[in-house]
Write an enzyme that holds these catalytic residues in place. Structure first.
Site, mmCIF file in Angstrom:
data_model
loop_
_atom_site.group_PDB
_atom_site.id
_atom_site.type_symbol
_atom_site.label_atom_id
_atom_site.label_comp_id
_atom_site.label_asym_id
_atom_site.label_seq_id
_atom_site.Cartn_x
_atom_site.Cartn_y
_atom_site.Cartn_z
ATOM 1 N N SER A 144 0.862 -1.187 0.000
ATOM 2 C CA SER A 144 0.000 0.000 0.000
ATOM 3 C C SER A 144 0.894 1.231 0.000
ATOM 4 O O SER A 144 2.069 1.139 0.402
ATOM 5 C CB SER A 144 -0.853 0.003 1.272
ATOM 6 N N TYR A 158 -2.120 -0.683 10.581
ATOM 7 C CA TYR A 158 -2.235 -1.081 9.169
ATOM 8 C C TYR A 158 -0.931 -0.747 8.443
ATOM 9 O O TYR A 158 -0.383 -1.578 7.714
ATOM 10 C CB TYR A 158 -3.415 -0.349 8.523
HETATM 11 N N1 LIG Z 1 -8.553 -0.487 -1.778
HETATM 12 C C1 LIG Z 1 -7.535 0.252 -1.464
HETATM 13 O O1 LIG Z 1 -7.635 1.488 -1.419
HETATM 14 C C2 LIG Z 1 -6.196 -0.371 -1.154
HETATM 15 C C3 LIG Z 1 -5.094 0.473 -1.015
HETATM 16 C C4 LIG Z 1 -3.863 -0.083 -0.708
HETATM 17 C C5 LIG Z 1 -3.738 -1.436 -0.537
HETATM 18 N N2 LIG Z 1 -4.824 -2.251 -0.663
HETATM 19 C C6 LIG Z 1 -4.632 -3.690 -0.444
HETATM 20 O O2 LIG Z 1 -5.204 -4.405 -1.495
HETATM 21 C C7 LIG Z 1 -5.521 -5.733 -1.037
HETATM 22 C C8 LIG Z 1 -6.922 -6.099 -1.528
HETATM 23 O O3 LIG Z 1 -7.866 -5.269 -0.883
HETATM 24 P P1 LIG Z 1 -9.122 -4.631 -1.645
HETATM 25 O O4 LIG Z 1 -8.929 -3.168 -1.642
HETATM 26 O O5 LIG Z 1 -9.384 -5.335 -2.894
HETATM 27 O O6 LIG Z 1 -10.281 -4.884 -0.559
HETATM 28 P P2 LIG Z 1 -11.445 -5.963 -0.452
HETATM 29 O O7 LIG Z 1 -12.386 -5.832 -1.591
HETATM 30 O O8 LIG Z 1 -11.964 -5.832 0.925
HETATM 31 O O9 LIG Z 1 -10.658 -7.352 -0.636
HETATM 32 C C9 LIG Z 1 -9.941 -7.944 0.388
HETATM 33 C C10 LIG Z 1 -9.819 -9.413 0.076
HETATM 34 O O10 LIG Z 1 -9.064 -10.007 1.141
HETATM 35 C C11 LIG Z 1 -9.756 -11.165 1.523
HETATM 36 N N3 LIG Z 1 -9.490 -11.529 2.920
HETATM 37 C C12 LIG Z 1 -9.739 -10.835 4.040
HETATM 38 N N4 LIG Z 1 -9.443 -11.579 5.112
HETATM 39 C C13 LIG Z 1 -9.007 -12.780 4.647
HETATM 40 C C14 LIG Z 1 -8.580 -13.992 5.232
HETATM 41 N N5 LIG Z 1 -8.529 -14.138 6.578
HETATM 42 N N6 LIG Z 1 -8.233 -15.017 4.435
HETATM 43 C C15 LIG Z 1 -8.288 -14.907 3.092
HETATM 44 N N7 LIG Z 1 -8.674 -13.798 2.471
HETATM 45 C C16 LIG Z 1 -9.044 -12.748 3.250
HETATM 46 C C17 LIG Z 1 -11.218 -10.883 1.287
HETATM 47 O O11 LIG Z 1 -11.925 -12.106 1.087
HETATM 48 P P3 LIG Z 1 -12.854 -12.829 2.169
HETATM 49 O O12 LIG Z 1 -13.423 -11.790 3.059
HETATM 50 O O13 LIG Z 1 -13.865 -13.531 1.300
HETATM 51 O O14 LIG Z 1 -11.944 -13.802 2.852
HETATM 52 C C18 LIG Z 1 -11.161 -10.099 -0.010
HETATM 53 O O15 LIG Z 1 -11.181 -10.974 -1.103
HETATM 54 C C19 LIG Z 1 -5.360 -5.702 0.478
HETATM 55 O O16 LIG Z 1 -4.115 -6.317 0.818
HETATM 56 C C20 LIG Z 1 -5.323 -4.217 0.791
HETATM 57 O O17 LIG Z 1 -4.610 -3.942 1.974
HETATM 58 C C21 LIG Z 1 -6.048 -1.750 -0.986
#
Ligand SMILES: NC(=O)c1ccc[n+]([C@@H]2O[C@H](COP(=O)([O-])OP(=O)(O)OC[C@H]3O[C@@H](n4cnc5c(N)ncnc54)[C@H](OP(=O)(O)O)[C@@H]3O)[C@@H](O)[C@H]2O)c1
Length: 249
Positions: A144, A158
């Protein structure tokens, strides 16, 4: 379906049930990758697998909680059993329940450490021996912008987890080059997903909703992941930081 350097590659993606993981799965499958998808919400994984197959793609899915090491092993071994190799693992699962440190949401600190750091390490532990045997592989970790700058107040823990992802990715880069294994860290800024809704602190959630008004679409990140995968094997893209043009943090 377009062919590319991605076609035929076996790509395991954690956290594929929504957001960046789901979008990446769709894009890579569309470009001919064989995607192997894991997350806890198996109904969403199943629906995604059906969609990809319906569009002529190759996908299988598993119920994977990355905090359970044996489930991560099952995901990776499932990919190996089906396809006999693993070319790429995208360690994308992550949670961001943020709140000021003084709110003492210690259970949420534990969960972030368990998912964002330990879950990623379990994936590495599962995939690495296979990639070492193959003398080829690619580990892509989602960090991130909060892995470069401390996202405080609120995102202190985080950020700590994403700083850890950065350290782990750089360490893997140094340690794994003799095995011909590539490593990449993808560091998104504000991307339109369910992530900000995972904060239990009401005030923080409202602030995040404001911040996320400038969010860019998920396929911006999926395209970057496709770009790093499609490079020739001797070319390693180590890091990509992707923000909305107007984002300050
Ligand atoms: N969106 C942003 O602005 C942003 C910015 C920087 C970094 N990121 C990073 O991008 C990555 C993806 O996030 P996203 O933004 O796409 O959010 P999201 O839509 O909430 O996706 C998060 C994913 O992680 C999975 N997850 C959560 N807990 C888990 C567990 N215990 N075991 C397996 N899977 C798990 C969720 O699936 P289940 O709940 O079905 O398990 C979901 O598929 C994350 O690492 C996040 O920190 C996002």
């Amino acid at each position: 379906m377009a062919t590319s350097n991605i076609a035929g590659k076996v790509v395991v993606i954690t956290g594929a049930s929504s957001g960046i993981g789901e979008s990446t799965a769709r894009l890579l499958a569309d470009r001919g990758a064989k995607v192997v998808l894991g997350a806890r919400r198996k109904d969403r994984i199943d629906a995604l697998v059906r969609d990809i197959r319906g569009a002529g793609g190759n996908a299988i899915g598993f119920k994977t909680d990355v905090t359970q090491r044996h489930q991560v092993e099952e995901l990776v071994q499932g990919a190996l059993k089906e396809h006999d190799r693993i070319d790429v693992i995208v360690n994308n699962s992550g949670i961001m329940p943020i709140a000021p440190v003084a709110a003492l949401k210690v259970e949420e600190w534990d969960r972030m450490i368990d998912v964002n750091i330990k879950g990623l390490l379990y994936s590495v532990a599962a995939a690495l021996p296979i990639m070492q045997r193959q003398k080829a592989g690619h580990i892509i970790n989602t960090a991130s912008v909060a892995g470069f700058k401390v996202f405080a107040p609120g995102g202190t823990v985080y950020s700590a987890t994403k700083f850890a992802v950065r350290a782990i990715t750089e360490g893997l880069r140094i340690e794994l080059k003799q095995d011909n294994i590539r490593t990449t860290m993808i560091s998104p800024g504000v991307v339109a997903t369910e992530l900000p809704e995972s904060s239990s602190d009401e005030a923080t959630r409202l602030q995040l909703r404001e911040l996320y008004k400038i969010a860019i679409p998920v396929d911006s990140i999926a395209r970057a992941i496709a770009y790093v995968i499609e490079q020739p094997v001797e070319v390693e893209i180590d890091e990509i930081v992707i923000r909305p043009t107007v984002q300050e943090f």
